[in-house]
Design a protein around this motif. Structure first.
Motif, mmCIF file in Angstrom:
data_model
loop_
_atom_site.group_PDB
_atom_site.id
_atom_site.type_symbol
_atom_site.label_atom_id
_atom_site.label_comp_id
_atom_site.label_asym_id
_atom_site.label_seq_id
_atom_site.Cartn_x
_atom_site.Cartn_y
_atom_site.Cartn_z
ATOM 1 N N THR A 163 0.863 -0.862 0.023
ATOM 2 C CA THR A 163 -0.042 -0.037 0.028
ATOM 3 C C THR A 163 0.905 1.172 0.113
ATOM 4 O O THR A 163 2.517 0.963 0.700
ATOM 5 C CB THR A 163 -0.989 -0.345 1.553
ATOM 6 O OG1 THR A 163 -0.384 -0.091 2.320
ATOM 7 C CG2 THR A 163 -2.119 -1.389 1.149
ATOM 8 N N PRO A 164 -0.055 2.422 0.250
ATOM 9 C CA PRO A 164 1.164 3.160 -0.279
ATOM 10 C C PRO A 164 0.924 4.254 1.027
ATOM 11 O O PRO A 164 0.900 4.096 1.661
ATOM 12 C CB PRO A 164 0.471 4.172 -1.357
ATOM 13 C CG PRO A 164 -0.541 4.273 -2.219
ATOM 14 C CD PRO A 164 -0.712 2.800 -1.214
ATOM 15 N N LYS A 165 3.119 4.615 0.926
ATOM 16 C CA LYS A 165 3.498 4.685 2.209
ATOM 17 C C LYS A 165 2.772 5.775 2.053
ATOM 18 O O LYS A 165 2.371 7.174 1.528
ATOM 19 C CB LYS A 165 4.803 5.370 2.637
ATOM 20 C CG LYS A 165 5.266 4.196 2.217
ATOM 21 C CD LYS A 165 5.207 3.506 3.295
ATOM 22 C CE LYS A 165 6.242 2.074 2.817
ATOM 23 N NZ LYS A 165 5.880 1.030 4.558
ATOM 24 N N ASP A 166 2.011 6.894 3.792
ATOM 25 C CA ASP A 166 1.701 7.968 3.669
ATOM 26 C C ASP A 166 2.384 8.729 3.949
ATOM 27 O O ASP A 166 3.786 8.750 4.308
ATOM 28 C CB ASP A 166 1.241 7.637 5.240
ATOM 29 C CG ASP A 166 0.287 9.083 5.741
ATOM 30 O OD1 ASP A 166 0.137 9.676 4.518
ATOM 31 O OD2 ASP A 166 -0.350 9.184 7.307
ATOM 32 N N ILE A 167 2.333 10.038 3.165
ATOM 33 C CA ILE A 167 3.384 10.894 2.873
ATOM 34 C C ILE A 167 2.494 11.919 2.827
ATOM 35 O O ILE A 167 1.285 12.432 3.042
ATOM 36 C CB ILE A 167 4.376 11.727 1.383
ATOM 37 C CG1 ILE A 167 2.668 11.121 0.445
ATOM 38 C CG2 ILE A 167 4.316 10.346 1.897
ATOM 39 C CD1 ILE A 167 3.674 11.670 -0.754
ATOM 40 N N LEU A 168 3.174 13.635 2.892
ATOM 41 C CA LEU A 168 2.271 15.451 3.010
ATOM 42 C C LEU A 168 2.235 15.355 1.355
ATOM 43 O O LEU A 168 3.165 15.123 1.211
ATOM 44 C CB LEU A 168 3.665 15.700 4.095
ATOM 45 C CG LEU A 168 3.836 15.857 5.316
ATOM 46 C CD1 LEU A 168 4.558 16.535 6.737
ATOM 47 C CD2 LEU A 168 2.649 15.901 6.327
ATOM 48 N N SER A 169 1.258 16.288 1.487
ATOM 49 C CA SER A 169 0.940 16.117 0.899
ATOM 50 C C SER A 169 1.820 17.873 0.788
ATOM 51 O O SER A 169 2.339 18.400 1.365
ATOM 52 C CB SER A 169 -0.286 16.746 0.686
ATOM 53 O OG SER A 169 -1.225 18.161 0.952
ATOM 54 N N LYS A 170 1.530 18.304 -0.455
ATOM 55 C CA LYS A 170 2.418 19.524 -1.200
ATOM 56 C C LYS A 170 1.908 20.686 -0.015
ATOM 57 O O LYS A 170 2.506 22.025 0.199
ATOM 58 C CB LYS A 170 2.736 20.317 -2.930
ATOM 59 C CG LYS A 170 3.388 18.897 -3.386
ATOM 60 C CD LYS A 170 3.348 19.478 -4.854
ATOM 61 C CE LYS A 170 4.410 18.721 -5.644
ATOM 62 N NZ LYS A 170 4.205 18.688 -6.824
ATOM 63 N N ALA A 171 0.689 20.781 -0.011
ATOM 64 C CA ALA A 171 0.330 21.869 0.670
ATOM 65 C C ALA A 171 0.408 22.017 2.596
ATOM 66 O O ALA A 171 0.415 22.653 2.776
ATOM 67 C CB ALA A 171 -1.627 21.883 0.411
ATOM 68 N N GLU A 172 -0.017 20.343 2.204
ATOM 69 C CA GLU A 172 0.645 20.073 4.062
ATOM 70 C C GLU A 172 2.278 20.477 4.147
ATOM 71 O O GLU A 172 2.090 21.214 5.502
ATOM 72 C CB GLU A 172 0.690 18.467 4.184
ATOM 73 C CG GLU A 172 -0.674 18.278 3.964
ATOM 74 C CD GLU A 172 -1.210 16.965 4.501
ATOM 75 O OE1 GLU A 172 -2.124 16.407 5.314
ATOM 76 O OE2 GLU A 172 -0.418 15.971 4.077
ATOM 77 N N ILE A 173 2.765 20.410 3.108
ATOM 78 C CA ILE A 173 4.418 20.896 3.312
ATOM 79 C C ILE A 173 4.612 22.554 3.184
ATOM 80 O O ILE A 173 5.512 22.957 4.015
ATOM 81 C CB ILE A 173 5.369 20.211 2.251
ATOM 82 C CG1 ILE A 173 5.524 18.858 2.389
ATOM 83 C CG2 ILE A 173 6.492 20.677 1.667
ATOM 84 C CD1 ILE A 173 6.206 18.073 1.007
ATOM 85 N N PHE A 174 4.005 22.826 2.882
ATOM 86 C CA PHE A 174 3.731 23.881 2.375
ATOM 87 C C PHE A 174 3.214 25.344 3.994
ATOM 88 O O PHE A 174 4.004 25.860 4.184
ATOM 89 C CB PHE A 174 3.379 25.061 1.883
ATOM 90 C CG PHE A 174 3.410 26.569 1.119
ATOM 91 C CD1 PHE A 174 3.968 27.263 1.392
ATOM 92 C CD2 PHE A 174 1.715 26.726 2.061
ATOM 93 C CE1 PHE A 174 4.505 28.265 0.823
ATOM 94 C CE2 PHE A 174 2.070 28.126 1.518
ATOM 95 C CZ PHE A 174 3.061 29.393 1.261
ATOM 96 N N ARG A 175 2.154 24.566 4.598
ATOM 97 C CA ARG A 175 1.810 25.033 6.149
ATOM 98 C C ARG A 175 2.830 24.271 6.803
ATOM 99 O O ARG A 175 3.285 24.906 7.527
ATOM 100 C CB ARG A 175 0.203 24.250 6.162
ATOM 101 C CG ARG A 175 -0.429 24.547 7.730
ATOM 102 C CD ARG A 175 -1.227 24.285 7.716
ATOM 103 N NE ARG A 175 -2.549 24.214 6.476
ATOM 104 C CZ ARG A 175 -3.929 23.920 6.810
ATOM 105 N NH1 ARG A 175 -3.626 23.179 7.271
ATOM 106 N NH2 ARG A 175 -4.483 24.038 5.259
ATOM 107 N N LEU A 176 3.925 23.180 6.840
ATOM 108 C CA LEU A 176 4.920 22.776 7.569
ATOM 109 C C LEU A 176 5.885 23.744 7.721
ATOM 110 O O LEU A 176 6.209 24.082 8.650
ATOM 111 C CB LEU A 176 4.922 21.543 7.865
ATOM 112 C CG LEU A 176 5.905 21.107 8.326
ATOM 113 C CD1 LEU A 176 5.508 21.251 10.329
ATOM 114 C CD2 LEU A 176 5.854 19.403 8.181
#
Length: 382
Positions: A163-176
């Protein structure tokens, strides 16, 4: 000073109680030792152990060729080759699952029938991972003592769901990242560094400023910090302790510093000694579970979903591949023992990336198709 029951007063002032476990090949006895601030404390720890492993007293009066004797001989001779956490895992597995059944059994009487009976009993209550450890311990002891493996170990293969690994989306990375750049405290710097290097949580907690070379723009991952069982715990002491050891696979690695993280490291570096830990700024490290708690608090303040710290590592790996990094390079940066591990874990890229990549597929272009059709029509007309 000896007072009986195999209990001694040590030079450092502590009392040491010994439980004889068997006889090595050189004819010398070996023991399991317990320590205490008083004679009574050491004796109680010794007696508690003997109650939990009832065959100990019988074992030392019987043949030194019992499985128990061989087992502790294997642990003693192999301990230096393992990380402390590995030793504890093997010893706990041995004493909890194997010795209660095989402790007094002569090791040369262990055959396929004996092995199959134990495995049938244990696999009813243990996970696949635990059964794999049982096999590792049994085969290690038998090979160490008999110099060969007299049984065929049953294979236990965990069902791995790709199954795909859980990763941050680009929007989540920008906010973090926006939050981290605004804060620039040591915790924020550590999270930012993990996002741009893929280091594990324990490795991040073990980093000192000496591991960051700003002149060569290099990060050295030399240690990892983890909480393990306190093997020689005295009464009143905690059951666990922090331990700094080598990274996973016992391999140090070198990671070039990303241009996005280097400036903040340069601004902060001059405030601390080389021996200070990155996350604390002192000579005392921040332990992984505390750093994990801080990370979750930051996620909450950013309005992001609750994820594990390890998701930063998955995010680094996935976006590195999508950015065109070669798998071999990523494998070395991640500290994996082989490229296969990297590919098995990160074959699932984001849907957004897949959508962009699929347009790279090209067959014959439409102009060529039209030319081919016109050529065929001309030929038919002739």
């Amino acid at each position: 000073m000896r007072t009986g029951q195999n209990i001694y007063k040590r030079r450092d002032g502590r009392w040491e109680a010994r439980v004889p476990l068997g006889i090595r090949a050189n004819g010398r006895r070996y023991f399991k030792c317990f320590y205490g601030k008083t004679y009574q404390e050491a004796r109680n720890r010794k007696q508690d152990y003997e109650k939990n492993i009832p065959f100990i007293k019988e074992m030392v009066t019987t043949s030194p060729d019992t499985f128990s004797s061989a087992a502790y001989g294997w642990l003693a001779s192999s301990e230096q080759d393992w990380k402390p956490a590995t030793y504890i895992r093997y010893r706990n597995c041995l004493e909890k699952y194997i010795l209660p059944h095989w402790g007094l059994l002569p090791i040369r009487e262990i055959d396929q029938k004996v092995y199959d009976a134990l495995i049938t009993l244990l696999e009813k209550k243990l996970s696949v991972s635990s059964m794999q450890t049982v096999n590792t311990v049994i085969s290690g002891i038998l090979k160490h003592t008999l110099k060969h493996l007299p049984v065929t170990c049953k294979k236990f293969v965990a069902e791995r769901r790709m199954t795909p690994k859980d990763i941050l989306s680009k929007a989540e990375i920008f906010r973090l990242r926006s939050y981290l750049e605004a804060e620039e405290d040591l915790t924020a710097i550590g999270i930012h560094l993990a996002l741009y290097s893929g280091v594990r949580l324990g490795e991040l907690c073990a980093l000192t400023w000496a591991d960051i070379d700003l002149e060569t723009r290099t990060l050295y991952v030399r240690h990892t910090l983890q909480r393990i069982q306190n093997r020689n715990r005295l009464d009143g002491e905690p059951k666990t302790m922090l331990q700094i050891g080598l990274p996973k696979n016992k391999k140090e690695r070198v990671i070039p510093l990303h241009e996005q993280i280097r400036p903040v490291l340069e601004r902060t570096r001059r405030l601390y000694l080389p021996s200070d830990y990155l996350l604390s700024g002192t000579s005392t490290p921040v332990e992984p579970r505390r750093m994990s708690s801080r990370f979750k608090q930051i996620l909450k303040e950013c309005g992001l979903r609750n994820i594990r710290f390890h998701v930063l590592r998955h995010t680094f790996a996935t976006y590195s591949l999508e950015s065109g990094m070669r798998t071999k390079v990523l494998s070395e940066l991640m500290g994996h023992s082989s490229v296969k591990i990297t590919m098995d874990r990160y074959v699932h890229l984001s849907n957004e990336f897949k959508a962009a990549q699929i347009n790279n597929l090209q067959y014959t272009d439409s102009t060529s198709i039209d030319r081919q059709k016109n050529g065929q029509n001309d030929a038919e007309a002739c």
